[in-house]
Structure formats: C-alpha cells, structure tokens
Motif scaffolding. Structure first.
Motif, PDB file in Angstrom:
ATOM      1  N   MET A   1       0.753  -1.018   0.080  1.00  0.00           N
ATOM      2  CA  MET A   1      -0.112  -0.053   0.105  1.00  0.00           C
ATOM      3  C   MET A   1       0.742   1.051  -0.049  1.00  0.00           C
ATOM      4  N   LEU A   2       0.701   2.208  -0.872  1.00  0.00           N
ATOM      5  CA  LEU A   2       1.542   3.308  -1.043  1.00  0.00           C
ATOM      6  C   LEU A   2       0.816   4.472  -0.749  1.00  0.00           C
ATOM      7  N   GLU A   3       0.826   4.937   0.654  1.00  0.00           N
ATOM      8  CA  GLU A   3       0.378   6.297   0.856  1.00  0.00           C
ATOM      9  C   GLU A   3       1.190   7.435   0.760  1.00  0.00           C
ATOM     10  N   VAL A   4       0.244   8.492   0.003  1.00  0.00           N
ATOM     11  CA  VAL A   4       1.063   9.792  -0.725  1.00  0.00           C
ATOM     12  C   VAL A   4       0.534  10.970   0.241  1.00  0.00           C
ATOM     13  N   ASP A   5       1.159  11.711   0.740  1.00  0.00           N
ATOM     14  CA  ASP A   5       0.584  12.852   1.679  1.00  0.00           C
ATOM     15  C   ASP A   5       0.597  14.013   0.805  1.00  0.00           C
ATOM     16  N   LEU A   6      -0.540  14.365   0.172  1.00  0.00           N
ATOM     17  CA  LEU A   6      -0.273  15.773  -0.555  1.00  0.00           C
ATOM     18  C   LEU A   6      -0.364  16.633   0.099  1.00  0.00           C
ATOM     19  N   GLY A   7      -0.816  16.608   1.434  1.00  0.00           N
ATOM     20  CA  GLY A   7      -0.582  17.928   2.471  1.00  0.00           C
ATOM     21  C   GLY A   7       1.002  18.166   2.654  1.00  0.00           C
ATOM     22  N   ALA A   8       1.523  17.081   2.736  1.00  0.00           N
ATOM     23  CA  ALA A   8       3.108  17.160   2.817  1.00  0.00           C
ATOM     24  C   ALA A   8       3.690  17.821   1.732  1.00  0.00           C
ATOM     25  N   ILE A   9       3.322  17.297   0.648  1.00  0.00           N
ATOM     26  CA  ILE A   9       3.908  18.050  -0.570  1.00  0.00           C
ATOM     27  C   ILE A   9       3.393  19.434  -0.637  1.00  0.00           C
ATOM     28  N   ALA A  10       2.480  19.853  -0.531  1.00  0.00           N
ATOM     29  CA  ALA A  10       1.909  21.285  -0.323  1.00  0.00           C
ATOM     30  C   ALA A  10       2.747  21.978   0.759  1.00  0.00           C
ATOM     31  N   GLY A  11       3.020  21.432   1.558  1.00  0.00           N
ATOM     32  CA  GLY A  11       3.793  22.100   2.949  1.00  0.00           C
ATOM     33  C   GLY A  11       5.031  22.284   2.321  1.00  0.00           C
ATOM     34  N   ASN A  12       5.660  21.240   1.721  1.00  0.00           N
ATOM     35  CA  ASN A  12       7.151  21.249   1.315  1.00  0.00           C
ATOM     36  C   ASN A  12       7.466  22.546   0.281  1.00  0.00           C
ATOM     37  N   TRP A  13       6.233  22.477  -0.613  1.00  0.00           N
ATOM     38  CA  TRP A  13       6.382  23.563  -1.677  1.00  0.00           C
ATOM     39  C   TRP A  13       6.415  25.130  -0.937  1.00  0.00           C
ATOM     40  N   ARG A  14       5.472  25.179   0.094  1.00  0.00           N
ATOM     41  CA  ARG A  14       5.607  26.410   0.822  1.00  0.00           C
ATOM     42  C   ARG A  14       6.852  26.610   1.661  1.00  0.00           C
ATOM     43  N   THR A  15       7.499  25.545   2.365  1.00  0.00           N
ATOM     44  CA  THR A  15       8.730  25.801   2.642  1.00  0.00           C
ATOM     45  C   THR A  15       9.808  26.342   1.614  1.00  0.00           C
ATOM     46  N   LEU A  16       9.843  25.562   0.312  1.00  0.00           N
ATOM     47  CA  LEU A  16      10.707  26.108  -0.540  1.00  0.00           C
ATOM     48  C   LEU A  16      10.425  27.518  -0.745  1.00  0.00           C
ATOM     49  N   ARG A  17       9.210  27.850  -1.022  1.00  0.00           N
ATOM     50  CA  ARG A  17       8.867  29.325  -1.318  1.00  0.00           C
ATOM     51  C   ARG A  17       9.355  30.006  -0.024  1.00  0.00           C
ATOM     52  N   GLY A  18       9.355  29.696   0.937  1.00  0.00           N
ATOM     53  CA  GLY A  18       9.832  30.666   2.093  1.00  0.00           C
ATOM     54  C   GLY A  18      11.463  30.721   1.903  1.00  0.00           C
ATOM     55  N   LEU A  19      11.897  29.700   1.644  1.00  0.00           N
ATOM     56  CA  LEU A  19      13.469  29.828   1.157  1.00  0.00           C
ATOM     57  C   LEU A  19      13.865  30.652  -0.162  1.00  0.00           C
ATOM     58  N   LEU A 181      16.952  29.289 -12.209  1.00  0.00           N
ATOM     59  CA  LEU A 181      18.372  28.805 -11.790  1.00  0.00           C
ATOM     60  C   LEU A 181      18.204  27.498 -11.043  1.00  0.00           C
ATOM     61  N   ALA A 182      17.842  27.789  -9.789  1.00  0.00           N
ATOM     62  CA  ALA A 182      17.921  26.482  -9.031  1.00  0.00           C
ATOM     63  C   ALA A 182      16.983  25.392  -8.884  1.00  0.00           C
ATOM     64  N   ASN A 183      17.588  24.046  -8.876  1.00  0.00           N
ATOM     65  CA  ASN A 183      16.659  22.894  -8.647  1.00  0.00           C
ATOM     66  C   ASN A 183      16.504  23.060  -6.966  1.00  0.00           C
ATOM     67  N   SER A 184      16.007  21.966  -6.467  1.00  0.00           N
ATOM     68  CA  SER A 184      15.711  21.601  -5.320  1.00  0.00           C
ATOM     69  C   SER A 184      16.894  22.101  -4.507  1.00  0.00           C
ATOM     70  N   SER A 185      17.863  21.390  -4.452  1.00  0.00           N
ATOM     71  CA  SER A 185      19.292  21.424  -3.785  1.00  0.00           C
ATOM     72  C   SER A 185      19.766  22.998  -4.019  1.00  0.00           C
ATOM     73  N   GLY A 186      19.623  23.436  -5.316  1.00  0.00           N
ATOM     74  CA  GLY A 186      20.258  24.730  -5.580  1.00  0.00           C
ATOM     75  C   GLY A 186      19.398  25.890  -4.765  1.00  0.00           C
ATOM     76  N   ILE A 187      17.978  25.565  -4.276  1.00  0.00           N
ATOM     77  CA  ILE A 187      17.529  26.441  -3.416  1.00  0.00           C
ATOM     78  C   ILE A 187      18.278  26.848  -1.963  1.00  0.00           C
ATOM     79  N   PHE A 188      18.903  25.631  -1.750  1.00  0.00           N
ATOM     80  CA  PHE A 188      19.657  25.513  -0.338  1.00  0.00           C
ATOM     81  C   PHE A 188      21.202  26.171  -0.441  1.00  0.00           C
ATOM     82  N   LEU A 189      21.587  26.424  -1.630  1.00  0.00           N
ATOM     83  CA  LEU A 189      22.897  27.002  -1.884  1.00  0.00           C
ATOM     84  C   LEU A 189      23.180  28.442  -1.346  1.00  0.00           C
ATOM     85  N   GLY A 190      21.940  29.086  -1.330  1.00  0.00           N
ATOM     86  CA  GLY A 190      22.187  30.479  -0.721  1.00  0.00           C
ATOM     87  C   GLY A 190      21.761  31.567  -1.684  1.00  0.00           C
ATOM     88  N   PRO A 191      21.733  32.865  -1.248  1.00  0.00           N
ATOM     89  CA  PRO A 191      21.085  33.957  -1.976  1.00  0.00           C
ATOM     90  C   PRO A 191      21.571  33.985  -3.442  1.00  0.00           C
TER      91      PRO A 191
END
Ligand SMILES: *Cc1c(COP(=O)(O)O)cnc(C)c1O
Length: 345
Positions: A1-19, A181-191
C-alpha cells in the motif's frame, strides 16, 4: 500500500517558497511527479499557489494541461519540430535548447542555456551566435532564461559558483528576461542561487536536498503485507538461486512486493523493512512479486501484518543508500500495482 501525503507535498512547496523569497517557485512534475501521480499532485500544488509547472515530455504536458488551468506548463526536453502545432494549440510552453529549436518556434518559450551540464541547452558557440544575431529570437516571447546545476547537492563544489557566474554572463548577452536557476538543492545554496523562478522537484516529494538533516516533510509511506511465515532449518536456502542460506533456524516472512513494483532486485541491495520500530533484513533474491525478510528476531510479526518499506521507520534516503542508488530512482521506479491512498492537502 502506497500512501502519498498531498498535504506534505504542499507543505514542502511552501517551505521552499519561504527559502526563495524574491522569486517564484515552480514544481517539477516529470515522470508522473517522480512516480507519485502527477494528476493528484498538481491540483494540490495549484491550490497551494504554484503557477509554474515543468514536465519532461510533451505527452506528460498534454495529460496535465487540463489539470493546471491558467498555469505555465513547460516541457524540459525541448521542441521536436513536428510537435510545434500541438504546443501552440494546447498552450504548452517549450524549453528551447538549440538554435534549431529556436528556429522552429514563435510564441512564449523558455530558453535553456548550458553552463556546464553538457546535456541540454544552448552551447557556448550557439550562445555567441544568438548574442550576435538577436533577431533569431524574433517572435519568441522569452518567459524565462534558465540553466541547470550539475552538482547542487554538493555545496562545496566550486562548479556551482562557476555556473552561476556563467549564467549571469549569458543572460547579460541575451534580451532582458526573467531567470530560472535553482533545482531543489540549488535553493539551499544561498542567495547567489536565487532567481525569478526556482524549479524544485525532489524536495517537494521528501527527497533530501543534500543537507545533513533532511528539512523536508516525509511524503511517502510504502508498506507491503506478509503473505506467509515459514520456518527454515539452518543450512536451508531461501528463494531463487539459493542465494541466501540460513545460518540458524530462521523465520522468514514472505512479503507481497517484488521488483515488478520497483523494489530493487540488485544483489547488493542491503534493504531492511521496519516492523514495530525494529528493522528486519531482506534475505535472498527479490522476485518479481515476492520478497523475503528474516523475522527471526521479530517474533511478533504475523501473517497479514504490514512491513514498512519506506516511511518514518525506514526513510527514503536510507532505502536509496541501502540499494546503492538515490531517492529519485526509488520514487520514479514505484510500481503501478500498489493500492494508492492519497492523504488530502
Ligand atoms: C529534473 C529537473 C529539475 C528538478 O530537479 P530536482 O533535483 O528534482 O529538484 C529542475 N530543472 C531541470 C532542468 C530538471 O531536469
């Protein structure tokens, strides 16, 4: 059984937007949203406020076009000449990565500049040509100029800064346009790696963007059911090729998952499943539909119980490390047979 948490995906997107405060944050939905179901993931991200989506193939974009009305939907793998009318008809945006593709297109587009990946995007020679002859871009509405980082998950790699510098140089030679420019990891490389549009995929789905401690929420929980328990004597083998021999009297749980479900068959796979907070090791060959775990030290396991293959007790990145691959490959390999349960956003 594969459970996918759409709320967590939306939450992750908001986290990245904050960064990524100065620019927008897109969502990369290629490969069926990294195996999790783009038709379910896209509406959750649209509702969270995402307005820019990327896929790799035109076919993926055609399927998603009605799911993300009004949003930019771009195809990373470039424009195949005969497909141009389909892009135009459906309001899908090509990512142009060569002078030949530029020549095939009028209308809104992204322009991909290669700054070191040597994969897709304008080569330095093609960029020179375009800088000399900006008329080649006539009729093209440049939504973004983009490039892709080679080793963003390695923050100490000097190539990151080199690519950012090459990208700035390339943009300066092109007509003014927003940048991506940035992919996921790129967002964490800084300004220095911020732009008008970040393009995360992996981090949305809970894959660690390369930090010591994964800041993203878990998205996936994968469990498989114990079909049978069997007791084997010391010296007996289990499964194909007799690849595992019991060193002691052992209890084997036969579990309903196999390589047809994307569970890696590689003999170097050091997989373990989690049961009730403890780990039980994979033993023997993974078969197409079945896998065997040694539950001798987990006597509470019963027929019908579920072993956790990915989840809080067995994080995705650890699953990947044990299998000798990365989280991207684990997720995009997830099979079609699982009962899928989506937790709403
Ligand atoms: C796949 C891809 C991304 C997303 O990368 P992640 O590491 O999953 O965030 C961004 N840009 C391009 C060009 C890609 O191919």
């Amino acid at each position: 059984m594969l459970e996918v948490d759409l709320g967590a995906i939306a939450g992750n997107w908001r986290t990245l937007r904050g960064l990524h405060p100065a620019g927008s944050v897109a969502a990369v939905l290629k490969a069926d949203a990294y195996g999790l179901g783009a038709d379910r993931v896209a509406p959750a991200l649209l509702a969270a406020g995402c307005r820019h989506f990327f896929v790799a193939h035109l076919e993926e974009a055609l399927a998603l076009r009605p799911v993300v009305p009004g949003a930019m939907l771009a195809v990373l793998n470039g424009l195949w000449p005969s497909d141009a009318p389909l892009y135009a008809e459906h309001g899908i945006v090509p990512v142009l990565g060569s002078l030949a593709e530029i020549a095939e297109w009028t209308g809104p587009a992204l322009l991909h500049v290669d700054t070191g990946m040597n994969r897709l995007g304008l080569s330095p020679a093609e960029l020179d040509r375009l800088a000399d002859e900006p008329g080649l871009l006539r009729g093209i509405d440049l939504l973004f100029v983009m490039t892709h980082l080679v080793s963003a998950e390695l923050p100490d790699d000097p190539l990151n800064a080199t690519q950012a510098r090459r990208f700035a140089g390339a943009c300066a030679r092109l007509p003014p346009a927003p940048r991506s420019l940035a992919n996921s990891s790129g967002i964490f490389l800084g300004p220095g790696f911020r732009s008008d549009l970040a393009r995360p995929g992996a981090a949305l789905y809970g894959i660690n963007p390369g930090l010591a401690c994964n800041p993203m929420q878990d998205v996936v929980r994968l469990r498989a059911r114990v079909l049978q328990l069997r007791d084997v004597q010391a010296g007996e083998t289990v499964g194909y090729d007799g690849a595992w021999t019991a060193a002691r009297p052992s209890r084997i749980a036969v579990v309903s998952v196999g390589y047809a479900d994307g569970f890696p068959r590689s003999p170097t796979n050091q997989a373990a499943a989690c049961f009730d907070g403890g780990l039980v090791p994979l033993v023997g060959r993974v078969s197409m539909d079945l896998t065997t775990f040694d539950v001798t030290d987990a006597p509470a396991v019963q027929v019908g119980d579920w072993l956790e293959l990915i989840g809080p007790g067995m994080p995705l990145d650890q699953v990947a490390a044990r299998a000798g691959t990365n989280g991207y490959e684990i997720l995009t390999s997830l099979g079609r047979r699982y009962r899928r349960v989506y937790r709403p956003a």
